[in-house]
Design a protein around this motif. Structure first.
Motif, PDB file in Angstrom:
ATOM      1  N   VAL A  58      15.858   1.903   4.478  1.00  0.00           N
ATOM      2  CA  VAL A  58      15.846   2.342   5.937  1.00  0.00           C
ATOM      3  C   VAL A  58      14.548   2.048   6.332  1.00  0.00           C
ATOM      4  O   VAL A  58      14.064   1.758   7.662  1.00  0.00           O
ATOM      5  CB  VAL A  58      16.381   3.657   6.025  1.00  0.00           C
ATOM      6  N   VAL A  59      13.195   2.302   5.600  1.00  0.00           N
ATOM      7  CA  VAL A  59      12.028   2.197   5.902  1.00  0.00           C
ATOM      8  C   VAL A  59      11.508   0.723   6.338  1.00  0.00           C
ATOM      9  O   VAL A  59      11.089   0.535   7.240  1.00  0.00           O
ATOM     10  CB  VAL A  59      11.143   2.729   4.873  1.00  0.00           C
ATOM     11  N   GLY A  60      12.379  -0.179   5.487  1.00  0.00           N
ATOM     12  CA  GLY A  60      11.830  -1.511   5.298  1.00  0.00           C
ATOM     13  C   GLY A  60      12.581  -1.997   6.782  1.00  0.00           C
ATOM     14  O   GLY A  60      12.259  -3.036   7.452  1.00  0.00           O
ATOM     15  N   TYR A  61      13.773  -1.860   7.034  1.00  0.00           N
ATOM     16  CA  TYR A  61      14.384  -2.088   8.311  1.00  0.00           C
ATOM     17  C   TYR A  61      13.772  -1.504   9.671  1.00  0.00           C
ATOM     18  O   TYR A  61      13.542  -1.974  10.435  1.00  0.00           O
ATOM     19  CB  TYR A  61      15.852  -1.204   8.528  1.00  0.00           C
ATOM     20  N   SER A  62      13.000  -0.307   9.584  1.00  0.00           N
ATOM     21  CA  SER A  62      12.353   0.342  10.509  1.00  0.00           C
ATOM     22  C   SER A  62      10.961  -0.582  10.826  1.00  0.00           C
ATOM     23  O   SER A  62      10.301  -0.621  11.912  1.00  0.00           O
ATOM     24  CB  SER A  62      12.151   1.667  10.495  1.00  0.00           C
TER      25      SER A  62
ATOM     26  N   ASN B  30       0.183   3.088   8.915  1.00  0.00           N
ATOM     27  CA  ASN B  30       0.270   4.472   9.676  1.00  0.00           C
ATOM     28  C   ASN B  30       1.521   4.663  10.094  1.00  0.00           C
ATOM     29  O   ASN B  30       1.935   5.823  10.386  1.00  0.00           O
ATOM     30  CB  ASN B  30      -1.137   4.729  10.589  1.00  0.00           C
ATOM     31  N   GLN B  31       1.758   3.556  10.963  1.00  0.00           N
ATOM     32  CA  GLN B  31       2.990   3.906  11.432  1.00  0.00           C
ATOM     33  C   GLN B  31       4.308   3.895  10.346  1.00  0.00           C
ATOM     34  O   GLN B  31       5.228   4.603  10.631  1.00  0.00           O
ATOM     35  CB  GLN B  31       3.207   2.470  12.389  1.00  0.00           C
ATOM     36  N   LEU B  32       4.022   2.994   9.486  1.00  0.00           N
ATOM     37  CA  LEU B  32       5.007   3.026   8.360  1.00  0.00           C
ATOM     38  C   LEU B  32       5.364   4.529   7.840  1.00  0.00           C
ATOM     39  O   LEU B  32       6.181   4.877   7.334  1.00  0.00           O
ATOM     40  CB  LEU B  32       4.695   2.181   7.328  1.00  0.00           C
TER      41      LEU B  32
ATOM     42  N   THR C 293       0.806  -1.147   0.174  1.00  0.00           N
ATOM     43  CA  THR C 293       0.075   0.021  -0.128  1.00  0.00           C
ATOM     44  C   THR C 293       0.920   1.225  -0.046  1.00  0.00           C
ATOM     45  O   THR C 293       0.505   2.239  -0.661  1.00  0.00           O
ATOM     46  CB  THR C 293      -0.895   0.116   1.213  1.00  0.00           C
ATOM     47  N   PHE C 294       1.801   1.219   0.826  1.00  0.00           N
ATOM     48  CA  PHE C 294       2.817   2.377   0.695  1.00  0.00           C
ATOM     49  C   PHE C 294       3.558   2.555  -0.628  1.00  0.00           C
ATOM     50  O   PHE C 294       3.560   3.948  -0.965  1.00  0.00           O
ATOM     51  CB  PHE C 294       3.881   2.066   1.779  1.00  0.00           C
TER      52      PHE C 294
END
Length: 252
Positions: A207-211, A242-244, A172-173
């Motif tokens: 970095v987003v995937g890591y988080s 939403n957190q993502l 979705t992102f």
């Protein structure tokens, strides 16, 4: 991004940079203007793969740190003995006398002065320590070396553990980033960008995937420890999404 670089383990940051460099190439942008053109469908697949790579790095970091902790815990006695050892001077200053017999592969047993033998051993240890130091200085990335050492199935396990919420939130992102949703548009919408811009995008997505893995762990703990209702579980991927979004915004 600067905050992530400061807080994340250096080996993770380095692993991400090496991965993106290997994907894009190393041609200097000041001399080569590389343009990359593709359709949205291919770009979406690449973006998802990169986010999963970041997710994998976090999982690998968890396992590597656990493995190192277990290895240290398995040798408590040896560490205590090392602390209790007095500091000795070089071998020539030790009050040692007599001879030592050592084996020579050609001539057989031979005698050597004990002090001389200690000097030889200490010189060998010093050389081994130097070799270890040179190996570390060569810039080997511990995280990447750990990933290379894994069997294919173990490597696959680092990403196959991603829950449905994670996969749905990531997809979705990506669709929101591309601003393309229909299957026909995904196949026909053309995207063009430069290599440096694509490299920055991929690094950010990694970095987003890591988080995301951190977010998933927190959500899993809430499910186990909390009393999440069925209605909340149905929309858990939306909470993940939403957190993502919030995490991605902070990393911009």
């Amino acid at each position: 991004m600067e905050l992530f670089v400061k807080r994340a383990p250096p080996q993770v940051v380095d692993a991400m940079r090496q991965t993106v460099t290997n994907m894009i190439g190393t041609l200097p942008p000041q001399f080569f203007a590389v343009t990359i053109t593709t359709v949205a469908e291919n770009l979406a697949q690449l973006m998802y793969s990169v986010m999963m790579t970041g997710y994998m790095f976090k999982n690998a970091q968890y396992r590597l740190e656990l493995q190192q902790s277990l290895e240290q815990a398995a040798l408590p006695d040896a560490q205590e003995e090392k602390k209790d050892e007095p500091d000795y001077a070089p071998g020539t200053q030790k009050n040692v006398s007599g001879e030592v017999i050592r084996w020579n592969d050609v001539s057989g047993p031979e005698r050597i002065d004990a002090k001389k033998y200690i000097e030889l051993l200490e010189a060998e240890i010093e050389e081994l320590n130097s070799q270890v130091g040179r190996k570390t200085a060569n810039g080997q990335n511990e995280l990447l070396e750990y990933l290379k050492s894994l069997e294919p199935q173990n490597l696959k396990d680092l990403t196959s553990s991603a829950g449905e919420d994670v996969v749905l939130a990531m997809n979705t992102f990506i669709k929101r980033l591309l601003a393309v949703s229909g299957p026909d548009q995904m196949k026909t919408s053309v995207t063009e960008t430069s290599a440096p811009e694509l490299a920055r995008l991929l690094y950010w997505l990694m970095v987003v995937g890591y988080s995301v893995r951190n977010i998933e762990v927190r959500f899993d703990m809430e499910r186990v420890l909390g009393s999440t209702s069925k209605a909340c579980r149905v929309t858990s991927w939306e909470k993940m999404f939403n957190q993502l979004l919030g995490c991605a915004s902070d990393l911009c």
